[in-house]
Scaffold this motif. Structure first.
Motif, PDB file in Angstrom:
ATOM      1  N   PRO A 144       0.798  -1.234   0.000  1.00 36.53           N
ATOM      2  CA  PRO A 144       0.000   0.000   0.000  1.00 36.53           C
ATOM      3  C   PRO A 144       0.831   1.286   0.000  1.00 36.53           C
ATOM      4  N   ASP A 145       2.041   1.241   0.583  1.00 37.05           N
ATOM      5  CA  ASP A 145       2.885   2.445   0.592  1.00 37.05           C
ATOM      6  C   ASP A 145       3.841   2.499  -0.598  1.00 37.05           C
ATOM      7  N   GLY A 146       3.805   1.491  -1.468  1.00 38.03           N
ATOM      8  CA  GLY A 146       4.617   1.485  -2.679  1.00 38.03           C
ATOM      9  C   GLY A 146       6.087   1.166  -2.475  1.00 38.03           C
ATOM     10  N   THR A 147       6.477   0.775  -1.269  1.00 40.54           N
ATOM     11  CA  THR A 147       7.901   0.523  -1.003  1.00 40.54           C
ATOM     12  C   THR A 147       8.323  -0.911  -1.280  1.00 40.54           C
ATOM     13  N   ARG A 148       7.348  -1.803  -1.419  1.00 44.20           N
ATOM     14  CA  ARG A 148       7.682  -3.204  -1.659  1.00 44.20           C
ATOM     15  C   ARG A 148       6.771  -3.787  -2.732  1.00 44.20           C
ATOM     16  N   VAL A 149       7.249  -4.873  -3.326  1.00 38.81           N
ATOM     17  CA  VAL A 149       6.465  -5.672  -4.265  1.00 38.81           C
ATOM     18  C   VAL A 149       6.449  -7.085  -3.723  1.00 38.81           C
ATOM     19  N   VAL A 150       5.302  -7.728  -3.780  1.00 39.26           N
ATOM     20  CA  VAL A 150       5.201  -9.140  -3.414  1.00 39.26           C
ATOM     21  C   VAL A 150       4.918  -9.921  -4.684  1.00 39.26           C
ATOM     22  N   SER A 151       5.525 -11.104  -4.787  1.00 38.96           N
ATOM     23  CA  SER A 151       5.307 -11.966  -5.948  1.00 38.96           C
ATOM     24  C   SER A 151       5.015 -13.381  -5.487  1.00 38.96           C
ATOM     25  N   GLY A 152       4.170 -14.055  -6.247  1.00 44.20           N
ATOM     26  CA  GLY A 152       3.866 -15.455  -6.021  1.00 44.20           C
ATOM     27  C   GLY A 152       4.237 -16.236  -7.260  1.00 44.20           C
ATOM     28  N   SER A 153       4.709 -17.471  -7.052  1.00 45.64           N
ATOM     29  CA  SER A 153       5.233 -18.239  -8.170  1.00 45.64           C
ATOM     30  C   SER A 153       4.814 -19.698  -8.113  1.00 45.64           C
ATOM     31  N   THR A 154       4.903 -20.346  -9.278  1.00 41.53           N
ATOM     32  CA  THR A 154       4.661 -21.784  -9.353  1.00 41.53           C
ATOM     33  C   THR A 154       5.807 -22.574  -8.722  1.00 41.53           C
ATOM     34  N   ASP A 155       6.855 -21.882  -8.226  1.00 36.38           N
ATOM     35  CA  ASP A 155       7.912 -22.575  -7.482  1.00 36.38           C
ATOM     36  C   ASP A 155       7.532 -22.757  -6.008  1.00 36.38           C
ATOM     37  N   ASN A 156       6.255 -22.479  -5.696  1.00 43.92           N
ATOM     38  CA  ASN A 156       5.691 -22.649  -4.356  1.00 43.92           C
ATOM     39  C   ASN A 156       6.206 -21.632  -3.348  1.00 43.92           C
ATOM     40  N   THR A 157       6.725 -20.494  -3.827  1.00 43.11           N
ATOM     41  CA  THR A 157       7.222 -19.470  -2.916  1.00 43.11           C
ATOM     42  C   THR A 157       6.552 -18.123  -3.177  1.00 43.11           C
ATOM     43  N   ILE A 158       6.637 -17.308  -2.146  1.00 45.11           N
ATOM     44  CA  ILE A 158       6.262 -15.902  -2.207  1.00 45.11           C
ATOM     45  C   ILE A 158       7.534 -15.136  -1.886  1.00 45.11           C
ATOM     46  N   ARG A 159       7.794 -14.088  -2.638  1.00 46.93           N
ATOM     47  CA  ARG A 159       8.969 -13.255  -2.365  1.00 46.93           C
ATOM     48  C   ARG A 159       8.509 -11.812  -2.171  1.00 46.93           C
ATOM     49  N   ILE A 160       9.210 -11.126  -1.283  1.00 47.55           N
ATOM     50  CA  ILE A 160       8.965  -9.702  -1.075  1.00 47.55           C
ATOM     51  C   ILE A 160      10.215  -8.963  -1.509  1.00 47.55           C
ATOM     52  N   TRP A 161      10.015  -7.982  -2.366  1.00 45.38           N
ATOM     53  CA  TRP A 161      11.113  -7.248  -2.994  1.00 45.38           C
ATOM     54  C   TRP A 161      11.090  -5.801  -2.545  1.00 45.38           C
ATOM     55  N   ASP A 162      12.245  -5.203  -2.410  1.00 44.41           N
ATOM     56  CA  ASP A 162      12.380  -3.795  -2.104  1.00 44.41           C
ATOM     57  C   ASP A 162      12.121  -3.001  -3.382  1.00 44.41           C
ATOM     58  N   ALA A 163      11.106  -2.160  -3.367  1.00 44.78           N
ATOM     59  CA  ALA A 163      10.771  -1.374  -4.560  1.00 44.78           C
ATOM     60  C   ALA A 163      11.282   0.051  -4.444  1.00 44.78           C
ATOM     61  N   GLN A 164      12.177   0.302  -3.521  1.00 48.34           N
ATOM     62  CA  GLN A 164      12.795   1.626  -3.436  1.00 48.34           C
ATOM     63  C   GLN A 164      13.878   1.682  -4.486  1.00 48.34           C
ATOM     64  N   PHE A 165      13.648   2.463  -5.508  1.00 46.77           N
ATOM     65  CA  PHE A 165      14.594   2.535  -6.613  1.00 46.77           C
ATOM     66  C   PHE A 165      14.604   3.935  -7.177  1.00 46.77           C
ATOM     67  N   ASP A 166      15.661   4.222  -7.883  1.00 46.13           N
ATOM     68  CA  ASP A 166      15.658   5.452  -8.647  1.00 46.13           C
ATOM     69  C   ASP A 166      15.736   5.060 -10.112  1.00 46.13           C
ATOM     70  N   GLU A 167      15.373   5.969 -10.979  1.00 42.78           N
ATOM     71  CA  GLU A 167      15.240   5.663 -12.394  1.00 42.78           C
ATOM     72  C   GLU A 167      16.572   5.248 -13.035  1.00 42.78           C
ATOM     73  N   GLU A 168      17.685   5.691 -12.483  1.00 43.76           N
ATOM     74  CA  GLU A 168      18.968   5.391 -13.100  1.00 43.76           C
ATOM     75  C   GLU A 168      19.515   4.029 -12.682  1.00 43.76           C
ATOM     76  N   SER A 169      19.480   3.740 -11.395  1.00 43.01           N
ATOM     77  CA  SER A 169      20.072   2.488 -10.946  1.00 43.01           C
ATOM     78  C   SER A 169      19.085   1.329 -11.020  1.00 43.01           C
ATOM     79  N   GLY A 170      17.796   1.642 -10.950  1.00 40.18           N
ATOM     80  CA  GLY A 170      16.793   0.600 -10.973  1.00 40.18           C
ATOM     81  C   GLY A 170      16.490   0.024  -9.611  1.00 40.18           C
ATOM     82  N   HIS A 171      17.321   0.323  -8.614  1.00 39.76           N
ATOM     83  CA  HIS A 171      17.054  -0.156  -7.243  1.00 39.76           C
ATOM     84  C   HIS A 171      17.477   0.892  -6.242  1.00 39.76           C
TER      85      HIS A 171
END
Length: 171
Positions: A144-171
């Motif tokens: 909800p605050d846009g700082t993270r992304v959650v993903s679900g996969s057929t590999d039976n896992t959920i991952r939480i990613w840091d979405a704090q990035f700048d346009e140049e570095s990408g992270h």
């Protein structure tokens, strides 16, 4: 009723007045949430099944992900063809798409096992694909605050990613 194929994804508009749907008939439709009637004609632009659709937080745009490995951003108010060219970079089906809470970015998950972030205004990729899943990425969402992304996969896992990035570095 109105699609000629399986309906893979649905979402309410932020104001609750409309519903968007994506289908195996390669189209997207907008529906009146009160009457259930279609609004306008089907949106055509994808050449493959539409797996995922979502409204932007302001309700002015719709993002869609498809079997032809692309993402498209549409003008939700006019129902006009996609805004700009398709977003290209995934190498397999795009199973899930979502806007960031501020509407500035789109996240996508694909059968190519990656997650990508896109600038919602320019359609350009932000940074490099996020890798880590060993199976198809079937679902993605921003926090909800846009700082993270959650993903679900057929590999039976959920991952939480840091979405704090700048346009140049990408992270």
């Amino acid at each position: 009723r109105g699609h000629d194929g399986d309906v893979n994804s649905v979402a309410f508009s932020p104001d609750g007045r409309h519903v968007v749907s994506g289908s195996d008939d390669n189209t997207i439709r907008i529906w009146d949430a009160e009457t259930g009637q279609p609004v306008g004609t089907p949106w055509k632009g994808h050449t493959g099944w539409v797996f995922s659709v979502a409204f932007s937080p302001d309700g002015r745009r719709v993002v869609s992900g498809s079997a032809e490995e692309t993402i498209r951003i549409w003008d939700a108010e006019t129902g006009q063809p996609p805004v700009g060219p398709p977003l290209e970079g995934h190498t397999d089906f795009v199973r899930s798409v979502a806007f960031s809470p501020d509407g500035s970015h789109v996240v996508s998950g694909s059968d190519d096992h990656t997650i990508r972030i896109w600038d919602a205004e320019t359609g350009q990729p932000v940074g490099t694909p996020w890798e880590g899943h060993t199976g198809y990425v079937s679902s993605v969402a921003f926090s909800p605050d846009g700082t993270r992304v959650v993903s679900g996969s057929t590999d039976n896992t959920i991952r939480i990613w840091d979405a704090q990035f700048d346009e140049e570095s990408g992270h």
